[in-house]
Design an enzyme around this catalytic site. Structure first.
Site, mmCIF file in Angstrom:
data_model
loop_
_atom_site.group_PDB
_atom_site.id
_atom_site.type_symbol
_atom_site.label_atom_id
_atom_site.label_comp_id
_atom_site.label_asym_id
_atom_site.label_seq_id
_atom_site.Cartn_x
_atom_site.Cartn_y
_atom_site.Cartn_z
ATOM 1 N N GLU A 166 -2.167 -5.516 8.475
ATOM 2 C CA GLU A 166 -1.670 -4.795 9.511
ATOM 3 C C GLU A 166 -2.495 -5.098 10.761
ATOM 4 O O GLU A 166 -3.663 -5.074 10.825
ATOM 5 C CB GLU A 166 -1.464 -3.307 9.116
ATOM 6 N N LYS A 222 -1.193 -9.442 2.827
ATOM 7 C CA LYS A 222 -0.619 -9.085 4.108
ATOM 8 C C LYS A 222 -1.579 -8.122 4.835
ATOM 9 O O LYS A 222 -2.104 -7.343 3.900
ATOM 10 C CB LYS A 222 0.960 -8.184 3.825
ATOM 11 N N ASP A 278 -0.620 -6.141 -0.498
ATOM 12 C CA ASP A 278 -1.153 -5.525 0.884
ATOM 13 C C ASP A 278 -2.638 -5.447 0.604
ATOM 14 O O ASP A 278 -3.147 -4.751 -0.245
ATOM 15 C CB ASP A 278 -0.337 -4.111 1.008
ATOM 16 N N GLU A 284 7.842 -3.847 11.921
ATOM 17 C CA GLU A 284 8.389 -2.641 11.394
ATOM 18 C C GLU A 284 8.631 -1.597 12.565
ATOM 19 O O GLU A 284 7.673 -1.465 13.562
ATOM 20 C CB GLU A 284 7.382 -1.934 10.533
ATOM 21 N N ASP A 310 0.833 -1.139 0.036
ATOM 22 C CA ASP A 310 -0.009 0.088 0.011
ATOM 23 C C ASP A 310 1.005 1.425 0.001
ATOM 24 O O ASP A 310 0.521 2.358 -0.186
ATOM 25 C CB ASP A 310 -0.966 0.001 1.140
ATOM 26 N N SER A 311 2.324 1.043 0.053
ATOM 27 C CA SER A 311 3.193 2.153 -0.039
ATOM 28 C C SER A 311 3.343 2.905 -1.495
ATOM 29 O O SER A 311 3.679 3.823 -1.615
ATOM 30 C CB SER A 311 4.629 1.648 0.323
#
Length: 311
Positions: free
Chosen positions: A163, A161, A131, A229, A92-93
């Site tokens: 979070e 992935k 993501d 992270e 998502d970066s």
């Protein structure tokens, strides 16, 4: 990490799909039939095998390490794959490295899926992880499953992935039961930057136990890997020791099985101040800037195109 088709590796060889492999299988069917006649005397080389989630687990058992980079397009995926990077993350970066947003929060599923599809189509060996962006899985386990299915069906991803800590254990369990491999992401979670009070290291001091509990719960729920992270190195080492699944670090020391960086940071494409955990292996920003300036000068002076570029 040894290649999965290496004779010395303990990783199992990739088996062909039992029901064919799409157009490529049909195109080579006649060749396969003819090859049976000479199979006794000719041994074909093993094809390059796809990295799978169990290969990452085996790497941890073997005390090996693997590399992970973000990728958002055809050419970086192809280059990194051929360079031997084992895992590619369609992060998502992309929100702030492709689409120009300040944070990862605005990017959507519909924006990420085409990027994911381009990466997966271009990578022949790497495991491609996508993501799930902010707002696409938090409402319920059902929402998370539905979003994960889209990334595997439309984006062709091999895994996703998400979070969050142990609160999402049941979400991970539901996704894994639906056949969606899940990588967990704990520590600093960028999608929660406002709730966390900005970009802050997580897991210091007494808070270390929280991250250990998160990792154990998510691994027990079926996550095949835990990414950490901005976590102190001793805390990350304790998390890695507490779970059997491999761990990946970004700003989490070197005790993890894998490491990940945003490729524009790693290769020096992005300008500005870099995070402490970034190591730049090239200066692509200067290289591209110099090339663009030289091109512009040649066009304005009339040197390009010259006779050799003309018909």
């Amino acid at each position: 990490m040894a290649p999965s088709n290496s004779p010395e590796s303990s990783m199992s060889a990739e088996l062909p799909a039992p029901y064919g492999s799409g157009p490529a299988a049909n195109a080579t069917a006649a060749t396969d039939i003819a090859a049976k006649d000479t199979a006794a005397t000719v041994t074909a080389p093993n094809p390059v095998a796809r990295i799978r989630t169990h290969h990452l687990r085996q790497a941890k058992l073997n005390g090996e390490h693997f590399a992970m980079l973000t990728a958002y397009d055809q050419y970086t995926a192809e280059i990194f794959d051929q360079a031997g990077i084992e895992v590619l993350l369609v992060g998502d970066s992309a929100s702030n490295n492709v689409f120009g947003n300040e944070t990862s929060l605005p990017v959507t599923v519909d924006e990420l899926i085409p990027l994911c599809r381009a990466v997966t189509r271009s990578a022949r060996r790497a495991l491609v992880v996508a993501d799930l962006p902010f707002g696409s899985y938090e409402v319920s386990a059902q929402q998370a499953v539905a979003t994960g299915v889209r990334f595997l069906k439309e984006g062709l991803a091999h895994a996703v992935k998400i979070e969050g800590g142990k609160f999402y254990a049941e979400t991970v369990r539901a996704m894994v039961q639906a056949g969606i491999p899940v990588m967990a992401h704990i520590g600093f979670t960028p999608q929660s930057e406002h709730a966390l009070g900005g970009y802050r290291v997580q897991g210091r001091g007494d808070d270390a136990q929280r991250l250990i509990d998160d990792a154990v719960a998510l691994a027990d729920a079926g996550a095949f890997c835990v990414l950490m992270e901005m976590v102190p190195a001793p805390t990350a080492a304790a998390v890695d020791a507490a779970v059997e699944v491999p761990t990946i670090g970004i700003g989490a020391g070197n005790a993890t099985t894998g490491q990940v960086l945003v490729w524009q940071d790693m290769a020096g494409l992005r300008g500005g101040k870099m995070a402490k955990f970034v190591k730049q292996y090239a200066d692509l920003r200067t290289t591209l800037s110099d090339a663009a300036k030289a091109y512009g000068d040649d066009v304005r002076s009339g040197q390009f195109p010259g006779p050799e570029q003309s018909f």
